[in-house]
Design an enzyme around this catalytic site. Structure first.
Site, PDB file in Angstrom:
ATOM      1  N   ARG A  40       0.854  -1.200   0.000  1.00 20.87           N
ATOM      2  CA  ARG A  40       0.000   0.000   0.000  1.00 20.87           C
ATOM      3  C   ARG A  40       0.880   1.236   0.000  1.00 20.87           C
ATOM      4  O   ARG A  40       1.641   1.476   0.936  1.00 20.87           O
ATOM      5  CB  ARG A  40      -0.897  -0.036   1.241  1.00 20.87           C
ATOM      6  CG  ARG A  40      -1.824   1.155   1.378  1.00 20.87           C
ATOM      7  CD  ARG A  40      -2.766   0.938   2.562  1.00 20.87           C
ATOM      8  NE  ARG A  40      -3.669   2.045   2.718  1.00 20.87           N
ATOM      9  CZ  ARG A  40      -3.409   3.123   3.447  1.00 20.87           C
ATOM     10  NH1 ARG A  40      -2.272   3.234   4.100  1.00 20.87           N
ATOM     11  NH2 ARG A  40      -4.288   4.100   3.527  1.00 20.87           N
ATOM     12  N   SER A 109     -12.918  -3.130   0.104  1.00 23.71           N
ATOM     13  CA  SER A 109     -13.187  -2.546   1.423  1.00 23.71           C
ATOM     14  C   SER A 109     -14.673  -2.265   1.567  1.00 23.71           C
ATOM     15  O   SER A 109     -15.309  -1.765   0.649  1.00 23.71           O
ATOM     16  CB  SER A 109     -12.444  -1.210   1.586  1.00 23.71           C
ATOM     17  OG  SER A 109     -11.078  -1.428   1.695  1.00 23.71           O
ATOM     18  N   LYS A 138      -4.335   5.513   9.065  1.00 26.84           N
ATOM     19  CA  LYS A 138      -4.990   6.050   7.864  1.00 26.84           C
ATOM     20  C   LYS A 138      -5.769   7.291   8.284  1.00 26.84           C
ATOM     21  O   LYS A 138      -6.685   7.206   9.099  1.00 26.84           O
ATOM     22  CB  LYS A 138      -5.922   4.997   7.264  1.00 26.84           C
ATOM     23  CG  LYS A 138      -6.692   5.505   6.069  1.00 26.84           C
ATOM     24  CD  LYS A 138      -7.414   4.387   5.326  1.00 26.84           C
ATOM     25  CE  LYS A 138      -8.369   4.986   4.307  1.00 26.84           C
ATOM     26  NZ  LYS A 138      -8.780   4.063   3.292  1.00 26.84           N
TER      27      LYS A 138
HETATM   28  N1  TZP Z   1      -7.656   0.943   5.944  1.00 28.43           N
HETATM   29  C1  TZP Z   1      -8.519   1.073   6.925  1.00 28.43           C
HETATM   30  S1  TZP Z   1      -7.773   1.337   8.408  1.00 28.43           S
HETATM   31  C2  TZP Z   1      -6.232   1.265   7.699  1.00 28.43           C
HETATM   32  C3  TZP Z   1      -6.354   1.043   6.345  1.00 28.43           C
HETATM   33  C4  TZP Z   1      -5.263   0.940   5.390  1.00 28.43           C
HETATM   34  C5  TZP Z   1      -4.976   1.450   8.460  1.00 28.43           C
HETATM   35  C6  TZP Z   1      -4.732   0.353   9.421  1.00 28.43           C
HETATM   36  O1  TZP Z   1      -3.541   0.599  10.115  1.00 28.43           O
HETATM   37  P1  TZP Z   1      -3.283   0.056  11.582  1.00 28.43           P
HETATM   38  O2  TZP Z   1      -1.946   0.639  11.956  1.00 28.43           O
HETATM   39  O3  TZP Z   1      -3.250  -1.423  11.505  1.00 28.43           O
HETATM   40  O4  TZP Z   1      -4.394   0.598  12.444  1.00 28.43           O
END
Ligand code: TZP
Ligand code: MG
Length: 213
Positions: A40, A109, A138
């Site tokens: 990503r 998603s 995010k």
């Molecule tokens: N999509 C929804 S939450 C997220 C993504 C890419 C980030 C998740 O990161 P983390 O550090 O596991 O909470």
């Protein structure tokens, strides 16, 4: 094609711009037992993304683990990745399927129950419940966390593999799995761990112990 194992997905951390660090963590995650990798990249240029994808694919081949590319169908095709993960506002699902073919893994998603019932979600290979909890990783386009109750409602209507993402760590993994998720997807629980290898092993053990794997 072997059945995909959704137990533990490492979603790479695009805040890490140093390639040595980035790939050392990816390799630790692979050694520790992740069952899927999602590359990503949200901010870099295409050439940088492509180079990372080439190397990520090489590493994943060594460990025999599927590589999925976030959003970018072109990058997935360019490096012969195993699939993509797309969001509700990315390339339309049917187009992604047409471009990638029937053997690619396509994850979608889902941030609401309504989205989980729609044809796209039903046609996807898996859905990502996004986010399950709040997260600092995010910061843009993040929907309201679905929480355990949201996960349970979606599980009732969705029969294909489901992974959760957002704010997941070793303290809340068991609750997610025992409430119906097939696996978890994490960024910081691995990328920001003092020891990514140990952290990966711990997360995997919790999912495997709690789930029906
Ligand atoms: N999509 C929804 S939450 C997220 C993504 C890419 C980030 C998740 O990161 P983390 O550090 O596991 O909470
Ligand atoms: Mg996206």
């Amino acid at each position: 094609m072997p059945k995909t194992d959704y137990t533990l997905m490492y979603v790479t951390d695009d805040s890490i711009r140093d390639n040595n660090t980035f790939f050392a963590i990816l390799e630790a995650a692979l050694k520790g037992g992740v069952t899927l990798v999602q590359l990503r990249e949200k901010t870099c240029d295409t050439a940088t993304f492509y180079k990372r994808a080439v190397h990520a694919k090489e590493l994943c081949v060594v460990y025999n683990i599927p590589l999925i590319i976030n959003d970018r169908i072109d990058i997935a095709l360019a490096v012969n990745a195993d699939g993509v993960h797309i969001g509700q506002t990315d390339m339309p699902f049917n187009v992604a399927r047409r471009l990638l073919g029937k053997n690619s893994i396509i994850g979608l998603s889902v941030s609401t129950l309504e989205q989980a019932i729609k044809d796209n979600a039903q046609a996807a290979d898996y859905i990502g419940i996004s986010p399950i909890f709040s997260t600092d990783t995010k910061t843009t386009d993040l929907a309201k966390p679905l929480g355990i109750s949201g996960l349970r409602s979606i599980r009732k209507v969705y029969n294909k593999p489901m992974v959760c993402i957002g704010g997941i760590n070793k303290n809340n993994t068991a609750e997610i799995i025992s409430n119906g998720a097939d696996g978890i997807a994490v960024v910081s629980a691995i990328s920001k761990a003092v020891e990514p290898l140990t952290a990966t092993k711990e997360l995997k053990q919790i999912v495997c112990k709690t789930g029906t794997h």
